[in-house]
Each structure stands twice: as structure tokens, then as C-alpha cells.
Motif scaffolding. Sequence first.
Motif, PDB file in Angstrom:
ATOM      1  N   ILE A  38      47.849   3.423   1.550  1.00  0.00           N
ATOM      2  CA  ILE A  38      47.230   2.948   2.787  1.00  0.00           C
ATOM      3  C   ILE A  38      47.810   1.584   3.158  1.00  0.00           C
ATOM      4  N   VAL A  39      48.425   1.509   4.339  1.00  0.00           N
ATOM      5  CA  VAL A  39      48.896   0.253   4.906  1.00  0.00           C
ATOM      6  C   VAL A  39      48.390   0.208   6.346  1.00  0.00           C
ATOM      7  N   PRO A  40      47.517  -0.746   6.668  1.00  0.00           N
ATOM      8  CA  PRO A  40      47.024  -0.835   8.046  1.00  0.00           C
ATOM      9  C   PRO A  40      48.177  -1.001   9.041  1.00  0.00           C
ATOM     10  N   THR A  41      48.019  -0.414  10.218  1.00  0.00           N
ATOM     11  CA  THR A  41      49.075  -0.479  11.228  1.00  0.00           C
ATOM     12  C   THR A  41      49.435  -1.909  11.606  1.00  0.00           C
ATOM     13  N   GLU A  42      48.480  -2.816  11.492  1.00  0.00           N
ATOM     14  CA  GLU A  42      48.727  -4.220  11.852  1.00  0.00           C
ATOM     15  C   GLU A  42      49.806  -4.863  10.978  1.00  0.00           C
ATOM     16  N   ILE A  43      50.013  -4.335   9.780  1.00  0.00           N
ATOM     17  CA  ILE A  43      51.030  -4.911   8.884  1.00  0.00           C
ATOM     18  C   ILE A  43      52.091  -3.888   8.492  1.00  0.00           C
ATOM     19  N   GLY A  44      52.137  -2.784   9.219  1.00  0.00           N
ATOM     20  CA  GLY A  44      53.108  -1.737   8.924  1.00  0.00           C
ATOM     21  C   GLY A  44      54.529  -2.153   9.265  1.00  0.00           C
ATOM     22  N   GLY A  45      55.472  -1.414   8.744  1.00  0.00           N
ATOM     23  CA  GLY A  45      56.881  -1.636   9.048  1.00  0.00           C
ATOM     24  C   GLY A  45      57.523  -2.809   8.336  1.00  0.00           C
ATOM     25  N   ARG A  46      56.897  -3.300   7.299  1.00  0.00           N
ATOM     26  CA  ARG A  46      57.416  -4.461   6.561  1.00  0.00           C
ATOM     27  C   ARG A  46      57.849  -4.118   5.139  1.00  0.00           C
ATOM     28  N   GLY A  47      57.848  -2.852   4.791  1.00  0.00           N
ATOM     29  CA  GLY A  47      58.231  -2.448   3.442  1.00  0.00           C
ATOM     30  C   GLY A  47      57.114  -2.582   2.425  1.00  0.00           C
ATOM     31  N   ILE A  48      55.892  -2.750   2.904  1.00  0.00           N
ATOM     32  CA  ILE A  48      54.750  -2.955   2.002  1.00  0.00           C
ATOM     33  C   ILE A  48      54.454  -1.680   1.206  1.00  0.00           C
ATOM     34  N   ALA A  49      54.437  -0.542   1.878  1.00  0.00           N
ATOM     35  CA  ALA A  49      54.160   0.721   1.187  1.00  0.00           C
ATOM     36  C   ALA A  49      55.200   0.975   0.101  1.00  0.00           C
ATOM     37  N   SER A  50      56.451   0.748   0.420  1.00  0.00           N
ATOM     38  CA  SER A  50      57.521   0.950  -0.564  1.00  0.00           C
ATOM     39  C   SER A  50      57.349   0.038  -1.770  1.00  0.00           C
ATOM     40  N   ALA A  51      57.014  -1.214  -1.527  1.00  0.00           N
ATOM     41  CA  ALA A  51      56.822  -2.166  -2.625  1.00  0.00           C
ATOM     42  C   ALA A  51      55.642  -1.760  -3.504  1.00  0.00           C
ATOM     43  N   LEU A  52      54.569  -1.269  -2.893  1.00  0.00           N
ATOM     44  CA  LEU A  52      53.403  -0.830  -3.659  1.00  0.00           C
ATOM     45  C   LEU A  52      53.721   0.402  -4.498  1.00  0.00           C
ATOM     46  N   VAL A  53      54.409   1.374  -3.904  1.00  0.00           N
ATOM     47  CA  VAL A  53      54.763   2.583  -4.638  1.00  0.00           C
ATOM     48  C   VAL A  53      55.704   2.241  -5.792  1.00  0.00           C
ATOM     49  N   LYS A  54      56.684   1.388  -5.537  1.00  0.00           N
ATOM     50  CA  LYS A  54      57.616   0.985  -6.590  1.00  0.00           C
ATOM     51  C   LYS A  54      56.876   0.309  -7.738  1.00  0.00           C
ATOM     52  N   ALA A  55      55.976  -0.620  -7.429  1.00  0.00           N
ATOM     53  CA  ALA A  55      55.214  -1.312  -8.474  1.00  0.00           C
ATOM     54  C   ALA A  55      54.394  -0.324  -9.298  1.00  0.00           C
ATOM     55  N   THR A  56      53.821   0.668  -8.622  1.00  0.00           N
ATOM     56  CA  THR A  56      53.001   1.663  -9.309  1.00  0.00           C
ATOM     57  C   THR A  56      53.847   2.525 -10.235  1.00  0.00           C
ATOM     58  N   TYR A  57      54.987   2.992  -9.746  1.00  0.00           N
ATOM     59  CA  TYR A  57      55.848   3.828 -10.585  1.00  0.00           C
ATOM     60  C   TYR A  57      56.564   3.024 -11.665  1.00  0.00           C
ATOM     61  N   ASP A  58      56.828   1.755 -11.423  1.00  0.00           N
ATOM     62  CA  ASP A  58      57.368   0.904 -12.493  1.00  0.00           C
ATOM     63  C   ASP A  58      56.345   0.777 -13.619  1.00  0.00           C
ATOM     64  N   TYR A  59      55.091   0.622 -13.248  1.00  0.00           N
ATOM     65  CA  TYR A  59      54.007   0.565 -14.239  1.00  0.00           C
ATOM     66  C   TYR A  59      53.950   1.882 -15.023  1.00  0.00           C
ATOM     67  N   ALA A  60      54.054   3.004 -14.309  1.00  0.00           N
ATOM     68  CA  ALA A  60      54.023   4.307 -14.976  1.00  0.00           C
ATOM     69  C   ALA A  60      55.140   4.409 -16.004  1.00  0.00           C
ATOM     70  N   ARG A  61      56.341   4.103 -15.598  1.00  0.00           N
ATOM     71  CA  ARG A  61      57.487   4.210 -16.501  1.00  0.00           C
ATOM     72  C   ARG A  61      57.348   3.270 -17.691  1.00  0.00           C
ATOM     73  N   ALA A  62      56.853   2.065 -17.466  1.00  0.00           N
ATOM     74  CA  ALA A  62      56.687   1.092 -18.547  1.00  0.00           C
ATOM     75  C   ALA A  62      55.643   1.556 -19.560  1.00  0.00           C
ATOM     76  N   ASN A  63      54.769   2.464 -19.133  1.00  0.00           N
ATOM     77  CA  ASN A  63      53.706   2.950 -20.003  1.00  0.00           C
ATOM     78  C   ASN A  63      53.912   4.398 -20.433  1.00  0.00           C
ATOM     79  N   GLY A  64      55.135   4.890 -20.287  1.00  0.00           N
ATOM     80  CA  GLY A  64      55.470   6.228 -20.752  1.00  0.00           C
ATOM     81  C   GLY A  64      54.820   7.345 -19.962  1.00  0.00           C
ATOM     82  N   LEU A  65      54.513   7.094 -18.690  1.00  0.00           N
ATOM     83  CA  LEU A  65      53.868   8.090 -17.845  1.00  0.00           C
ATOM     84  C   LEU A  65      54.859   8.653 -16.827  1.00  0.00           C
ATOM     85  N   LYS A  66      54.768   9.922 -16.533  1.00  0.00           N
ATOM     86  CA  LYS A  66      55.632  10.580 -15.561  1.00  0.00           C
ATOM     87  C   LYS A  66      55.177  10.227 -14.145  1.00  0.00           C
TER      88      LYS A  66
END
Length: 100
Positions: A38-66
Motif C-alpha cells: 500500500i502506497v497512498p497516491t499522494e506519495i506514489g511514483g517515488r519508488g517507495i513500493a519497490s524499496a519496501l518490497v526489496k527490504a521485505t525480501y532482503d529480510y526473507a533471504r537473510a532469514n532463510g525464507l523463500k
Amino acid sequence: MEIKHNVDKMKFWTEVDGYEAHVAYQLHDKGLDIRHTIVPTEIGGRGIASALVKATYDYARANGLKPIATCSYAVVWLQRHPEYQGEVGKDFCGENSCAL
């Protein structure tokens, strides 16, 4: 932008210009499944969603999760980043969908 992790609520989040954006996930079957982004339209288009997804999947990989994606944004993100070796979740319903 500072991305924070709330382990108890299973979400990564950030605040930009007074608006909160977040990724919610579930843990199951040795995987971390992004259920919605979820990224509100007021702050969309700034790469926020991508940064959040990357941080989440980096956490997954660091913890041995698929990395798993049920949220359609996360599905596209994984397609663009095959190095994460993620997979589409069994609950994925197609384009512009999430598991709210």
C-alpha cells in the motif's frame, strides 16, 4: 527514506510527507509471502513500493525464507528481480490484486 519493520504486525513501513506506506506479509511453509503493498497516491511514483518490497525480501533471504508474492505488485517485482528466486503465491488472483 527510513524503512521500519514491525515484526509483531508482520509489516515493513515508512512515512513520507506525513503518509504511511507499507507492505504486509505472512510467514508459511518456510516462505515469506507479501500479501499486499500500500502506497497512498499522494506519495506514489517515488519508488517507495519497490524499496519496501526489496527490504521485505532482503529480510526473507537473510532469514532463510523463500520470497513469495500474492500481491500483484510483488509478483511483478519478483519477475524483474529473478536473482531473488521468488515464486508466485497460491492465492494470487491476477493483475491489480492483493490478499487484503
